[in-house]
Design a protein around this motif. Structure first.
Motif, PDB file in Angstrom:
ATOM      1  N   VAL A  48       0.838  -1.196   0.000  1.00  0.00           N
ATOM      2  CA  VAL A  48       0.000   0.000   0.000  1.00  0.00           C
ATOM      3  C   VAL A  48       0.880   1.255   0.000  1.00  0.00           C
ATOM      4  O   VAL A  48       2.003   1.223   0.510  1.00  0.00           O
ATOM      5  CB  VAL A  48      -0.955   0.033   1.216  1.00  0.00           C
ATOM      6  N   PRO A  49       0.387   2.362  -0.522  1.00  0.00           N
ATOM      7  CA  PRO A  49       1.150   3.610  -0.453  1.00  0.00           C
ATOM      8  C   PRO A  49       1.280   4.076   0.999  1.00  0.00           C
ATOM      9  O   PRO A  49       0.386   3.850   1.820  1.00  0.00           O
ATOM     10  CB  PRO A  49       0.304   4.603  -1.257  1.00  0.00           C
ATOM     11  N   VAL A  50       2.370   4.750   1.311  1.00  0.00           N
ATOM     12  CA  VAL A  50       2.618   5.209   2.671  1.00  0.00           C
ATOM     13  C   VAL A  50       1.526   6.166   3.141  1.00  0.00           C
ATOM     14  O   VAL A  50       1.164   6.175   4.321  1.00  0.00           O
ATOM     15  CB  VAL A  50       4.027   5.825   2.816  1.00  0.00           C
ATOM     16  N   SER A  51       0.961   6.951   2.231  1.00  0.00           N
ATOM     17  CA  SER A  51      -0.089   7.896   2.622  1.00  0.00           C
ATOM     18  C   SER A  51      -1.337   7.171   3.123  1.00  0.00           C
ATOM     19  O   SER A  51      -1.985   7.617   4.074  1.00  0.00           O
ATOM     20  CB  SER A  51      -0.435   8.829   1.461  1.00  0.00           C
ATOM     21  N   GLU A  52      -1.690   6.057   2.517  1.00  0.00           N
ATOM     22  CA  GLU A  52      -2.822   5.259   2.995  1.00  0.00           C
ATOM     23  C   GLU A  52      -2.492   4.600   4.325  1.00  0.00           C
ATOM     24  O   GLU A  52      -3.299   4.587   5.254  1.00  0.00           O
ATOM     25  CB  GLU A  52      -3.187   4.177   1.981  1.00  0.00           C
ATOM     26  N   TRP A  53      -1.304   4.042   4.402  1.00  0.00           N
ATOM     27  CA  TRP A  53      -0.886   3.324   5.605  1.00  0.00           C
ATOM     28  C   TRP A  53      -0.861   4.248   6.820  1.00  0.00           C
ATOM     29  O   TRP A  53      -1.328   3.882   7.893  1.00  0.00           O
ATOM     30  CB  TRP A  53       0.486   2.686   5.372  1.00  0.00           C
ATOM     31  N   VAL A  54      -0.321   5.458   6.664  1.00  0.00           N
ATOM     32  CA  VAL A  54      -0.193   6.365   7.803  1.00  0.00           C
ATOM     33  C   VAL A  54      -1.567   6.811   8.307  1.00  0.00           C
ATOM     34  O   VAL A  54      -1.752   6.985   9.513  1.00  0.00           O
ATOM     35  CB  VAL A  54       0.727   7.562   7.475  1.00  0.00           C
ATOM     36  N   LEU A  55      -2.524   6.942   7.421  1.00  0.00           N
ATOM     37  CA  LEU A  55      -3.881   7.311   7.844  1.00  0.00           C
ATOM     38  C   LEU A  55      -4.537   6.192   8.641  1.00  0.00           C
ATOM     39  O   LEU A  55      -5.353   6.431   9.523  1.00  0.00           O
ATOM     40  CB  LEU A  55      -4.743   7.673   6.638  1.00  0.00           C
ATOM     41  N   GLU A  56      -4.170   4.968   8.333  1.00  0.00           N
ATOM     42  CA  GLU A  56      -4.704   3.825   9.078  1.00  0.00           C
ATOM     43  C   GLU A  56      -4.011   3.675  10.435  1.00  0.00           C
ATOM     44  O   GLU A  56      -4.652   3.492  11.456  1.00  0.00           O
ATOM     45  CB  GLU A  56      -4.533   2.548   8.266  1.00  0.00           C
ATOM     46  N   TYR A  57      -2.677   3.791  10.454  1.00  0.00           N
ATOM     47  CA  TYR A  57      -1.929   3.579  11.698  1.00  0.00           C
ATOM     48  C   TYR A  57      -1.994   4.789  12.641  1.00  0.00           C
ATOM     49  O   TYR A  57      -2.035   4.643  13.850  1.00  0.00           O
ATOM     50  CB  TYR A  57      -0.473   3.213  11.390  1.00  0.00           C
ATOM     51  N   ARG A  58      -1.963   5.995  12.101  1.00  0.00           N
ATOM     52  CA  ARG A  58      -2.057   7.250  12.862  1.00  0.00           C
ATOM     53  C   ARG A  58      -0.980   7.353  13.950  1.00  0.00           C
ATOM     54  O   ARG A  58      -1.284   7.457  15.138  1.00  0.00           O
ATOM     55  CB  ARG A  58      -3.455   7.423  13.436  1.00  0.00           C
ATOM     56  N   PRO A  59       0.284   7.392  13.545  1.00  0.00           N
ATOM     57  CA  PRO A  59       1.375   7.443  14.532  1.00  0.00           C
ATOM     58  C   PRO A  59       1.481   8.799  15.226  1.00  0.00           C
ATOM     59  O   PRO A  59       1.038   9.820  14.695  1.00  0.00           O
ATOM     60  CB  PRO A  59       2.618   7.181  13.675  1.00  0.00           C
ATOM     61  N   ASP A  60       2.091   8.787  16.400  1.00  0.00           N
ATOM     62  CA  ASP A  60       2.385  10.030  17.125  1.00  0.00           C
ATOM     63  C   ASP A  60       3.677  10.667  16.635  1.00  0.00           C
ATOM     64  O   ASP A  60       3.891  11.861  16.808  1.00  0.00           O
ATOM     65  CB  ASP A  60       2.497   9.745  18.626  1.00  0.00           C
ATOM     66  N   VAL A  61       4.552   9.853  16.062  1.00  0.00           N
ATOM     67  CA  VAL A  61       5.823  10.338  15.519  1.00  0.00           C
ATOM     68  C   VAL A  61       6.254   9.364  14.417  1.00  0.00           C
ATOM     69  O   VAL A  61       5.971   8.162  14.492  1.00  0.00           O
ATOM     70  CB  VAL A  61       6.915  10.457  16.608  1.00  0.00           C
ATOM     71  N   VAL A  62       6.927   9.906  13.398  1.00  0.00           N
ATOM     72  CA  VAL A  62       7.443   9.096  12.297  1.00  0.00           C
ATOM     73  C   VAL A  62       8.947   9.314  12.202  1.00  0.00           C
ATOM     74  O   VAL A  62       9.415  10.454  12.187  1.00  0.00           O
ATOM     75  CB  VAL A  62       6.772   9.479  10.958  1.00  0.00           C
ATOM     76  N   GLY A  63       9.682   8.225  12.127  1.00  0.00           N
ATOM     77  CA  GLY A  63      11.120   8.272  11.878  1.00  0.00           C
ATOM     78  C   GLY A  63      11.403   7.656  10.517  1.00  0.00           C
ATOM     79  O   GLY A  63      10.913   6.561  10.215  1.00  0.00           O
ATOM     80  N   ILE A  64      12.178   8.346   9.696  1.00  0.00           N
ATOM     81  CA  ILE A  64      12.494   7.877   8.340  1.00  0.00           C
ATOM     82  C   ILE A  64      14.010   7.817   8.201  1.00  0.00           C
ATOM     83  O   ILE A  64      14.696   8.794   8.488  1.00  0.00           O
ATOM     84  CB  ILE A  64      11.914   8.817   7.263  1.00  0.00           C
ATOM     85  N   THR A  65      14.521   6.686   7.742  1.00  0.00           N
ATOM     86  CA  THR A  65      15.957   6.561   7.539  1.00  0.00           C
ATOM     87  C   THR A  65      16.341   7.062   6.152  1.00  0.00           C
ATOM     88  O   THR A  65      15.529   7.012   5.225  1.00  0.00           O
ATOM     89  CB  THR A  65      16.427   5.103   7.736  1.00  0.00           C
ATOM     90  N   ALA A  66      17.585   7.550   6.027  1.00  0.00           N
ATOM     91  CA  ALA A  66      18.012   8.108   4.736  1.00  0.00           C
ATOM     92  C   ALA A  66      19.512   8.010   4.561  1.00  0.00           C
ATOM     93  O   ALA A  66      20.261   8.759   5.161  1.00  0.00           O
ATOM     94  CB  ALA A  66      17.570   9.565   4.621  1.00  0.00           C
ATOM     95  N   ASN A  67      19.929   7.050   3.729  1.00  0.00           N
ATOM     96  CA  ASN A  67      21.312   7.094   3.263  1.00  0.00           C
ATOM     97  C   ASN A  67      21.317   7.890   1.956  1.00  0.00           C
ATOM     98  O   ASN A  67      20.271   8.330   1.496  1.00  0.00           O
ATOM     99  CB  ASN A  67      21.902   5.681   3.125  1.00  0.00           C
ATOM    100  N   THR A  68      22.456   8.097   1.366  1.00  0.00           N
ATOM    101  CA  THR A  68      22.530   8.999   0.211  1.00  0.00           C
ATOM    102  C   THR A  68      21.683   8.543  -0.979  1.00  0.00           C
ATOM    103  O   THR A  68      20.919   9.349  -1.520  1.00  0.00           O
ATOM    104  CB  THR A  68      23.994   9.253  -0.189  1.00  0.00           C
ATOM    105  N   PRO A  69      21.742   7.267  -1.420  1.00  0.00           N
ATOM    106  CA  PRO A  69      20.892   6.896  -2.564  1.00  0.00           C
ATOM    107  C   PRO A  69      19.392   6.962  -2.254  1.00  0.00           C
ATOM    108  O   PRO A  69      18.574   6.991  -3.157  1.00  0.00           O
ATOM    109  CB  PRO A  69      21.297   5.450  -2.863  1.00  0.00           C
ATOM    110  N   GLN A  70      19.029   7.003  -0.984  1.00  0.00           N
ATOM    111  CA  GLN A  70      17.632   6.972  -0.556  1.00  0.00           C
ATOM    112  C   GLN A  70      17.074   8.331  -0.171  1.00  0.00           C
ATOM    113  O   GLN A  70      15.871   8.449   0.053  1.00  0.00           O
ATOM    114  CB  GLN A  70      17.574   6.131   0.720  1.00  0.00           C
TER     115      GLN A  70
END
Length: 192
Positions: A48-70
């Motif tokens: 599923v797209p992240v936008s749909e998933w986040v509306l379902e889960y409704r987190p209090d905080v989101v952490g996203i990892t990011a290396n250079t290619p990402q």
């Protein structure tokens, strides 16, 4: 507290990944030790797209990892979340640790955790949880208001206040005893 950790889609011409993301597994473990409800969204395997998933889960905080290619995918992921849901978004990983301002210039990134993330992530989550408990109405803009100054003294982060100013706090000392960390929470990953 509801915690979401996200591994953005990794777009390389060949699949180089052999294991689940170790950094997110450690963040998941320290969040679970704190008592948080933790879900990892791995865009490489989710349907599923992240936008749909986040509306379902409704987190209090989101952490996203990011290396250079990402990193561009991390920014796209942060934007997709902010367009549909209001919560603090924290980026971490090698790329943003070196260039925190580059990510904080994006309107959909609130905090960058620099360097080792486990202690910093725990403190970020505790700070957000305390703020939410003390304020009946929550908005990320209020949390990040310069008047609140909730992240002013936190080590190892760069953050953007609601007025658009970027702040770079001092570095956090690396963890001296790595055995103090819980075992990585690999059980949070879908292993299809």
């Amino acid at each position: 507290m509801r915690v979401a950790l996200i591994n953005p889609r990794f777009r390389l011409p060949i699949d180089t990944r052999t294991t689940a993301h170790l950094g997110l597994a450690y963040l998941g473990a320290v969040s679970e030790r704190r008592g948080d409800e933790v879900v990892i969204f791995d865009a490489d395997v989710e349907k599923v797209p992240v936008s749909e998933w986040v509306l379902e889960y409704r987190p209090d905080v989101v952490g996203i990892t990011a290396n250079t290619p990402q990193v561009k995918q991390a920014w796209r992921t942060a934007r997709a979340i902010k367009e549909v849901y209001d919560c603090p978004i924290v980026l971490g990983g090698p790329h943003v640790s070196v260039l925190p301002e580059e990510s904080l210039e994006k309107p959909y990134v609130d905090i960058v955790a620099r360097g080792e993330g486990e202690e910093t992530w725990t403190e970020i989550c505790a700070t957000i949880e305390k703020y939410r408990q003390e304020h009946a109405e929550f908005s990320t803009a209020e949390l990040m208001s310069p008047a609140q100054a909730v992240f002013q003294s936190m080590l190892g982060i760069s953050f953007k206040t609601a007025d658009g100013r970027i702040h770079n706090n001092p570095d956090r000392t690396p963890i001296a005893d790595l055995d103090s960390l819980p075992w990585p929470a690999y059980h949070l990953f879908k292993m299809d």
